[in-house]
Scaffold this motif. Structure first.
Motif, PDB file in Angstrom:
ATOM      1  N   LYS A  96       0.865  -1.172   0.000  1.00 14.57           N
ATOM      2  CA  LYS A  96       0.000   0.000   0.000  1.00 14.57           C
ATOM      3  C   LYS A  96       0.906   1.228   0.000  1.00 14.57           C
ATOM      4  N   ARG A  97       0.584   2.216  -0.835  1.00 15.49           N
ATOM      5  CA  ARG A  97       1.420   3.418  -0.848  1.00 15.49           C
ATOM      6  C   ARG A  97       1.084   4.297   0.350  1.00 15.49           C
ATOM      7  N   PRO A  98       2.097   4.997   0.876  1.00 13.07           N
ATOM      8  CA  PRO A  98       1.782   5.963   1.927  1.00 13.07           C
ATOM      9  C   PRO A  98       0.775   6.985   1.396  1.00 13.07           C
ATOM     10  N   GLU A  99      -0.065   7.457   2.276  1.00 10.81           N
ATOM     11  CA  GLU A  99      -1.185   8.342   1.893  1.00 10.81           C
ATOM     12  C   GLU A  99      -0.762   9.437   0.913  1.00 10.81           C
ATOM     13  N   LYS A 100       0.395  10.088   1.203  1.00 15.34           N
ATOM     14  CA  LYS A 100       0.738  11.244   0.362  1.00 15.34           C
ATOM     15  C   LYS A 100       1.230  10.837  -1.037  1.00 15.34           C
ATOM     16  N   LEU A 101       1.494   9.570  -1.242  1.00 16.81           N
ATOM     17  CA  LEU A 101       1.949   9.124  -2.563  1.00 16.81           C
ATOM     18  C   LEU A 101       0.848   8.457  -3.384  1.00 16.81           C
ATOM     19  N   VAL A 102      -0.374   8.434  -2.828  1.00 14.13           N
ATOM     20  CA  VAL A 102      -1.480   7.813  -3.560  1.00 14.13           C
ATOM     21  C   VAL A 102      -1.800   8.652  -4.793  1.00 14.13           C
TER      22      VAL A 102
END
Ligand code: ASP
Length: 483
Positions: A96-102
């Motif tokens: 899962k990508r970190p939130e800021k990299l979505v």
């Protein structure tokens, strides 16, 4: 320079059973977050950030971003070597990508594959055309020459896949309605249907020729003689005419014929099918008017100056579909030579109130055919008619056109004989599938919706056809080329 490590990995790959049959599709990755998976596809793009190497991998179902980290030494070394359009298999972790990299706009924007290992299944030379954009800036000749590459671009993938969906849905609707799909021959006989025939020489009967079908018209009528009652077919048709944006030497018809019907029946079933196709596969589109308006040929000519009127109320709306029927066509028109010829199809019948005139060959210019065209946004996307099912009426049509009895017998004897064996009243229609798809996909010409299209001059640039044939082939066929 290939490093010894990469050489070793490639060697290992060659020696192992590299292709992992447990491969999953990229569109399904989201349901595997946290696990190790194997995927396979084409390298869409590679971005080298030194320690981190990003590769977007593409398969028929979608695209995903992968990253090679230096701690997975072999995977990282190989990731360094891959180039666009290489075919690789990757085993990696779905993270899962970190939130800021979505990346919200992307179907796989919230995940990333951490590459553990790569198997190169095939390398690729630098592609002669770019396959990532919509391709509209690339010359069409290059796109047609490298069509297998051109078809990899998302726009063409979508066009081909939606074409399949439309065909499949229409087949299902027809099947549910009791129609059966029947294949008719490709090697047939030259008959006048309006265009020049493509002909195929016969080897066994030298000097004789088959013709490729301009449409299955006669066969489908003979299937009505044969008691099939409800026929349809996705039929390939070949016409040797000068090509234009919405024409091709070969094209596909959704061809249909029914027994014991009136114009209303044929129009109703087609209208219903067209609406269902749009509503199911193109829900974003709006049909301007249901039931489709009907316009007589006369009205269309006087109001719009042509028989395929574009009745859209807003021509800037790419999602507006303005269907209409054009009806009441004149059966015959005068050629420059002064002879009468049919306007659409010699097998059409006259409207019942004009049958007397047809049989008495009276007031020919005023005879109205039981014919209907379906028009969409200014394009004729289909046409058909209720036919003559009576042999004498069919003979009259050809007599009006000045055919001698002998020629009628020679060209159409099979139809006349069939009609005398108890052929039911019947009628049908054919849609030009390519034109319909072109309009549904908002494409400027039908080549964008035909997987292996030919150029405007009828050439297949990829296969380099038409082409010479060998001297032996010519001799075998008894053909001599004159310049
Ligand atoms: N065979 C006709 C055509 O190709 C269509 C039809 O009348 O059914 O135009």
């Amino acid at each position: 320079m290939t490093s010894p490590l990469v050489k070793k990995i490639k060697n290992d790959n060659l020696n192992s059973k590299a292709l992992n049959m447990k491969r999953i599709y990229i569109k399904d990755l989201k349901s595997h977050i946290g696990s190790e998976v194997t995927i396979a596809g084409w390298v869409d793009i590679r971005r080298d950030h030194g320690k981190l190497i990003f590769i977007d991998l593409r398969d028929a179902s979608g695209k995903v971003q992968m990253v090679a980290l230096p701690n997975h030494k072999e995977g990282h070394a190989l990731a360094n070597t891959v180039r666009p359009e290489w075919v690789i298999q990757v085993t990696g972790n779905v993270n899962k990508r970190p939130e800021k990299l979505v990346n919200k706009g992307e179907p796989n924007g919230e995940i990333e594959i951490e590459i553990l290992s790569i198997v190169v299944l095939n390398e690729a030379e630098t592609p002669p055309i770019d396959v990532r954009g919509d391709g509209k800036e690339i010359g069409e000749e290059s796109r047609l020459k490298y069509r297998y590459l051109d078809l990899r671009r998302p726009r063409m993938q979508k066009n081909v896949r939606n074409r399949h969906k439309v065909i499949k849905l229409v087949r299902d609707i027809m099947d549910k309605d009791g129609f059966i799909e029947i294949e008719t021959p490709l090697l047939t006989k030259s008959t006048p249907e309006g265009s020049r025939d493509y002909v195929v020489p016969s080897r066994l009967e030298k000097g004789k020729f088959y013709a490729l079908p301009q449409s299955p018209q006669q066969y489908k009528q003979l299937l009505m003689s044969a008691g099939m009652e409800k026929y349809f077919q996705f039929a390939r048709c070949m016409r040797d005419e000068d090509t234009r944006g919405d024409r091709q030497p070969e094209f596909t018809q959704m061809d249909l014929e029914m027994s014991f019907v009136t114009e209303e029946d044929i129009m109703a079933i087609n209208e219903k099918t067209l609406i269902e196709v749009v509503k199911t596969i193109y829900p974003e589109k709006k049909i301007q008017q249901i039931p489709f308006p009907r316009i007589t040929y006369k009205e269309a000519m006087s109001k719009y100056g042509n028989d395929k009127p574009d009745i859209r109320t807003d021509k800037n709306d790419p999602n507006l579909l303005a269907f209409c029927w054009v009806v009441d066509f004149p059966f015959f028109e005068k050629e420059d030579s002064g002879k009468w010829t049919f306007t659409h199809n010699p097998f059409s019948g006259a409207k019942p109130e004009y049958l007397k005139n047809l049989m008495e060959m009276k007031d020919i210019g005023s005879i109205i055919a039981a014919q209907y065209d379906i028009v969409l946004n200014g394009y004729e996307i289909g046409g058909g008619s209720i036919r003559n099912h009576n042999a004498e009426a069919l003979v009259k049509v050809f007599e009006i056109m000045g055919y001698e009895r002998e020629r009628i017998e020679k060209n159409f004897g099979h139809m006349l004989r069939a009609f005398k064996t108890g052929t039911p009243p019947h009628g049908g229609i054919a849609w030009g599938l390519d034109r319909f798809m072109m309009l549904l996909e908002n494409e400027p010409n039908i080549r964008e919706v035909i997987p292996f299209a030919k150029t405007g001059e009828g050439k297949d640039l990829m296969m380099e056809s038409p082409s010479d044939i060998s001297k032996e082939q010519l001799i075998e066929l008894g053909i001599k080329i004159t310049q």
